[in-house]
Design a protein around this motif. Structure first.
Motif, PDB file in Angstrom:
ATOM      1  N   THR A   1       0.869  -1.184   0.000  1.00 30.59           N
ATOM      2  CA  THR A   1       0.000   0.000   0.000  1.00 30.59           C
ATOM      3  C   THR A   1       0.895   1.219   0.000  1.00 30.59           C
ATOM      4  O   THR A   1       0.955   1.994  -0.948  1.00 30.59           O
ATOM      5  N   ARG A   2       1.665   1.375   1.125  1.00 33.09           N
ATOM      6  CA  ARG A   2       2.391   2.658   1.277  1.00 33.09           C
ATOM      7  C   ARG A   2       3.586   2.784   0.341  1.00 33.09           C
ATOM      8  O   ARG A   2       3.853   3.871  -0.159  1.00 33.09           O
ATOM      9  N   THR A   3       4.311   1.690   0.106  1.00 32.52           N
ATOM     10  CA  THR A   3       5.514   1.850  -0.716  1.00 32.52           C
ATOM     11  C   THR A   3       5.126   2.231  -2.144  1.00 32.52           C
ATOM     12  O   THR A   3       5.670   3.164  -2.730  1.00 32.52           O
TER      13      THR A   3
ATOM     14  N   VAL B   1      10.765  -1.297  -8.388  1.00 28.98           N
ATOM     15  CA  VAL B   1      10.370  -2.701  -8.531  1.00 28.98           C
ATOM     16  C   VAL B   1      10.295  -3.387  -7.168  1.00 28.98           C
ATOM     17  O   VAL B   1      11.223  -3.265  -6.346  1.00 28.98           O
ATOM     18  N   ARG B   2       9.204  -4.097  -6.935  1.00 26.27           N
ATOM     19  CA  ARG B   2       9.083  -4.999  -5.780  1.00 26.27           C
ATOM     20  C   ARG B   2       8.770  -6.388  -6.314  1.00 26.27           C
ATOM     21  O   ARG B   2       7.898  -6.550  -7.178  1.00 26.27           O
ATOM     22  N   HIS B   3       9.474  -7.385  -5.766  1.00 26.66           N
ATOM     23  CA  HIS B   3       9.352  -8.746  -6.293  1.00 26.66           C
ATOM     24  C   HIS B   3       9.647  -9.719  -5.138  1.00 26.66           C
ATOM     25  O   HIS B   3      10.488  -9.421  -4.294  1.00 26.66           O
TER      26      HIS B   3
ATOM     27  N   SER C   1      14.945   2.091   0.438  1.00 25.34           N
ATOM     28  CA  SER C   1      14.269   3.387   0.622  1.00 25.34           C
ATOM     29  C   SER C   1      13.571   3.440   1.982  1.00 25.34           C
ATOM     30  O   SER C   1      13.481   4.493   2.607  1.00 25.34           O
ATOM     31  N   GLN C   2      13.094   2.284   2.466  1.00 24.52           N
ATOM     32  CA  GLN C   2      12.489   2.245   3.803  1.00 24.52           C
ATOM     33  C   GLN C   2      13.563   2.543   4.846  1.00 24.52           C
ATOM     34  O   GLN C   2      13.326   3.310   5.786  1.00 24.52           O
ATOM     35  N   ALA C   3      14.755   1.963   4.662  1.00 23.57           N
ATOM     36  CA  ALA C   3      15.836   2.207   5.624  1.00 23.57           C
ATOM     37  C   ALA C   3      16.184   3.696   5.649  1.00 23.57           C
ATOM     38  O   ALA C   3      16.427   4.274   6.713  1.00 23.57           O
TER      39      ALA C   3
ATOM     40  N   THR D   1       8.507  -5.264  14.122  1.00 28.75           N
ATOM     41  CA  THR D   1       8.202  -5.716  12.760  1.00 28.75           C
ATOM     42  C   THR D   1       7.107  -6.773  12.774  1.00 28.75           C
ATOM     43  O   THR D   1       6.863  -7.416  13.794  1.00 28.75           O
ATOM     44  N   ARG D   2       6.518  -6.948  11.618  1.00 31.07           N
ATOM     45  CA  ARG D   2       5.451  -7.937  11.409  1.00 31.07           C
ATOM     46  C   ARG D   2       6.090  -9.283  11.065  1.00 31.07           C
ATOM     47  O   ARG D   2       7.126  -9.323  10.403  1.00 31.07           O
ATOM     48  N   ILE D   3       5.448 -10.385  11.478  1.00 29.61           N
ATOM     49  CA  ILE D   3       5.915 -11.705  11.024  1.00 29.61           C
ATOM     50  C   ILE D   3       5.604 -11.812   9.535  1.00 29.61           C
ATOM     51  O   ILE D   3       4.458 -11.626   9.113  1.00 29.61           O
TER      52      ILE D   3
ATOM     53  N   PRO E   1       7.847  -0.470  10.355  1.00 30.85           N
ATOM     54  CA  PRO E   1       7.756  -0.067   8.942  1.00 30.85           C
ATOM     55  C   PRO E   1       6.321  -0.097   8.434  1.00 30.85           C
ATOM     56  O   PRO E   1       6.039   0.492   7.385  1.00 30.85           O
ATOM     57  N   LEU E   2       5.443  -0.763   9.168  1.00 24.17           N
ATOM     58  CA  LEU E   2       4.051  -0.974   8.779  1.00 24.17           C
ATOM     59  C   LEU E   2       3.989  -1.801   7.488  1.00 24.17           C
ATOM     60  O   LEU E   2       4.945  -1.775   6.722  1.00 24.17           O
ATOM     61  N   PRO E   3       2.952  -2.544   7.180  1.00 22.12           N
ATOM     62  CA  PRO E   3       1.722  -2.621   7.956  1.00 22.12           C
ATOM     63  C   PRO E   3       1.908  -3.422   9.257  1.00 22.12           C
ATOM     64  O   PRO E   3       2.699  -4.352   9.284  1.00 22.12           O
TER      65      PRO E   3
HETATM   66  C1  NCD Z   1       7.519  -3.671   4.778  1.00 20.54           C
HETATM   67  C2  NCD Z   1       7.958  -4.510   3.595  1.00 20.54           C
HETATM   68  O1  NCD Z   1       7.238  -4.618   2.606  1.00 20.54           O
HETATM   69  O2  NCD Z   1       9.051  -5.047   3.708  1.00 20.54           O
HETATM   70  N1  NCD Z   1       6.507  -2.781   4.450  1.00 20.54           N
HETATM   71  C3  NCD Z   1       6.832  -1.559   3.904  1.00 20.54           C
HETATM   72  O3  NCD Z   1       7.297  -1.477   2.812  1.00 20.54           O
HETATM   73  N2  NCD Z   1       6.696  -0.499   4.690  1.00 20.54           N
HETATM   74  C4  NCD Z   1       7.269  -4.456   6.016  1.00 20.54           C
HETATM   75  C5  NCD Z   1       6.240  -5.556   5.972  1.00 20.54           C
HETATM   76  O4  NCD Z   1       5.617  -5.859   4.970  1.00 20.54           O
HETATM   77  O5  NCD Z   1       6.044  -6.153   7.049  1.00 20.54           O
END
Ligand code: NCD
Length: 427
Positions: A136-138, A186-188, A217-219, A313-315, A352-354
Motif C-alpha cells: 500500500t504505502r511503498t 520494482v518490488r518482487h 528506501s524504507q531504511a 516488525t510484522r511476522i 515499517p508498517l503494515p
Molecule cells: C515492509 C515490507 O514490505 O518489507 N513494508 C513496507 O514497505 N513499509 C514491512 C512488511 O511488509 O512487514
C-alpha cells in the motif's frame, strides 16, 4: 527567480551538515533553545517565529566553509551508483556523504511534501511502478513522490495482471518497459530479482523490496525519521541503543536499516526474536564493525530495556513455506504495558508498517496510538520527501529544486504532513 531555502530548511540543513543536535547548534551559533525551536516550527504554526536576518547570514557563512558544501559547489555532489548506473538496490551502496546529501534534498522538498509548495522538476518524466508483491504505502508513496516532482506514473500490480504470468522473463520485462518509462521502482518476492531487473536496463531503478533481501528506501526514511526525532530530543545516532523485535530472519527492512545504521559509531544493537526468527548470521557479522555492540535475546523485556529506539516488525507469513512459526508468543507483543515498564520517556517506537492488527498476530498494539513516543505515522509521512529526494538524485534534478518552487494554490488542512506529530485528537 532564485528562491532562497526557507528558514526551517536552512537550519535543518545546517544542523545536519554540522552534525549537531538542537542544543549543540544553539551553542554554536549563540542563541537560546527557545528561539531555535520557534524558528524551526512550520510557518503556519501560531508559535512560529521569524529568524532575524543576521542569524541566517551567519549560518550561511558557517555552511559555506564546510567541505560538503564546497564539493557540491564544484559539481562533485555525492551520488547513488550501481555499476556506474543511477540505481538504488541495497544500502551497501550508501555512505554517510550520500546519505547527508539525500537528506539535504529531502529537507528542500519538505514544503512540497507538506503541500505548501509545488515543483515541476520532473515534468514529462514517467515512472514505471512494478509491484509483484502486496503493497500500500511503498507503491503509493513512490507514485506520489514522482508525481509531486511533476512527473507521472504507470503501475502494474501482482503477477496475475502482468505478462510474467505468461512466462515472460525478468530480462524481457525490464527491457520492454525501459522503452516506455524514465525510471523503475520494482518490488518482487525473490531475493536478487530487482538486481536482475537493474542489469537489463540503464534506467534509474529503485529496489522497493526483493523478498527477504533489502528495502533501501524504507531504511533511508527510517534513518531520516530517527535523525529528525533525535535532533528534537537532543540525542545523537552514534552511541544509541536500538532494539529490533519480531521477524528478523525475513524482515528486509531490518536487514537494510541495520546496515545503514552500522555506518555510524558505537551503536548497541539488540536483536529480539525467538530462535526460529533470528537475524541471519552473515548480517550479524557485517555489523561487527565501528565499535558496535550486538546482543541477541528471546527475552523482550530484557532486550528493549532502556533502548532509544524500539523497531517492531510484522511476522512475514508470506515467506514461510510450510515452516512452523515457533515461539512467537503473546509476550512478543509491543504494547503500553511493555512500553511503560521497559522504555524511557524519550524512547521512540517505530514499525515499517503494515502492523498485523489481528488478535493472534502479537504485533504492535493499538493501545499505544496516543503515546507520543509512537513515531509510525511520522515515518510514513517522511517517506514522501525521502523518496522524492531519491528520484531527484537519481534523475539529476536536485540542483533545480531551489529555483523551481512555487506556492501551492489549494487550501491544505492543518496539521498535515511531515511535521504532524499531533495525537491528542486521535482515537
Ligand atoms: C515492509 C515490507 O514490505 O518489507 N513494508 C513496507 O514497505 N513499509 C514491512 C512488511 O511488509 O512487514
Amino acid at each position: 527567480m532564485h528562491a532562497q531555502p526557507d528558514q526551517q530548511t536552512l537550519l535543518r540543513n545546517a544542523m545536519r551538515t554540522l552534525n549537531l543536535t538542537r542544543d549543540g547548534f544553539c551553542q554554536r551559533i549563540g542563541v537560546t533553545r527557545r528561539a531555535l525551536d520557534g524558528w524551526l516550527l512550520p510557518s503556519e504554526s501560531s508559535e512560529a517565529r521569524t529568524m532575524p536576518e543576521v542569524v541566517g547570514r551567519y549560518v550561511a557563512e558557517i555552511l559555506a566553509g564546510m567541505p560538503a558544501q564546497a564539493a557540491r559547489a564544484a559539481g562533485k555532489a555525492p551520488m547513488i551508483s550501481n555499476e556506474g548506473k543511477p540505481q538504488l538496490l541495497s544500502t551497501d551502496q550508501l555512505d554517510l556523504d550520500v546519505v547527508a546529501e539525500l537528506f539535504r534534498i529531502a529537507d528542500l522538498l519538505e514544503p512540497v511534501a507538506r503541500r505548501r509548495k509545488v515543483t515541476r522538476v520532473l515534468e514529462g518524466a514517467v515512472l514505471g511502478n512494478l509491484f509483484f508483491e502486496a503493497s500500500t504505502r511503498t507503491r503509493m508513496s513512490f507514485g506520489t513522490a514522482f508525481r509531486r516532482l511533476g512527473g507521472s506514473a504507470v503501475d502494474t500490480t501482482g503477477f496475475t495482471f502482468s505478462s510474467m504470468s505468461k512466462g515472460e522473463s525478468i530480462y524481457d520485462t525490464s527491457r520492454v518497459v525501459s522503452g516506455y518509462v524514465d525510471a523503475l521502482v520494482v518490488r518482487h518476492p525473490e531475493q536478487g530479482s530487482v538486481a536482475e531487473f537493474a542489469r537489463a536496463t540503464n534506467l534509474p531503478v529503485v529496489n522497493a523490496g526483493d523478498g527477504p533481501g533489502e528495502h533501501p528506501s524504507q531504511a533511508l526514511l527510517d534513518l531520516y525519521t530517527i535523525q529528525r526525532e533525535f535532533s528534537r530530543l537532543g540525542k545523537s545516532i552514534d552511541g544509541m541503543h536500538i532494539a529490533f523485535v519480531g521477524d528478523l530472519k525475513y524482515g528486509r527492512t531490518v536487514h537494510s536499516l541495520s546496515k545503514l545504521l552500522a555506518l555510524h559509531k558505537g551503536i548497541k544493537f539488540s536483536f529480539v526474536a525467538p530462535k526460529s526468527l533470528e537475524m541471519p548470521a552473515h548480517l550479524l557479522e557485517r555489523l561487527s564493525v565501528n565499535g558496535h555492540v550486538i546482543e541477541q535475546t528471546d527475552n523482550i523485556a530484557k532486550g528493549v530495556k532502556g533502548c532509544d529506539v524500539l523497531y517492531a516488525t510484522r511476522i512475514q507469513k508470506e515467506r514461510f513455506s510450510g515452516e512452523a512459526i515457533e515461539g512467537y508468543t503473546p509476550d512478543f507483543q509491543i504494547n503500553a504495558a511493555l512500553a511503560d515498564a521497559a522504555l524511557k520517556p524519550d524512547s521512540l517506537i517505530m514499525h515499517p508498517l503494515p502492523r498485523d492488527s489481528r488478535a493472534d498476530a502479537n504485533d504492535l498494539s493499538t493501545d499505544l496510538n496516543r503515546d507520543p513516543r509512537l513515531a509510525i505515522f511520522r515515518q510514513t509521512d517522511n517517506g514522501i520527501p525521502v523518496r522524492m529526494a531519491i528520484f531527484a538524485m537519481l534523475l539529476g534534478v536536485a540542483d533545480q529544486i531551489p529555483h523551481d518552487l512555487r506556492d501551492a494554490t489549494w487550501r491544505t488542512p492543518w496539521p498535515v504532513g511531515v511535521d504532524d506529530a499531533v495525537f491528542e485528537d486521535f482515537e
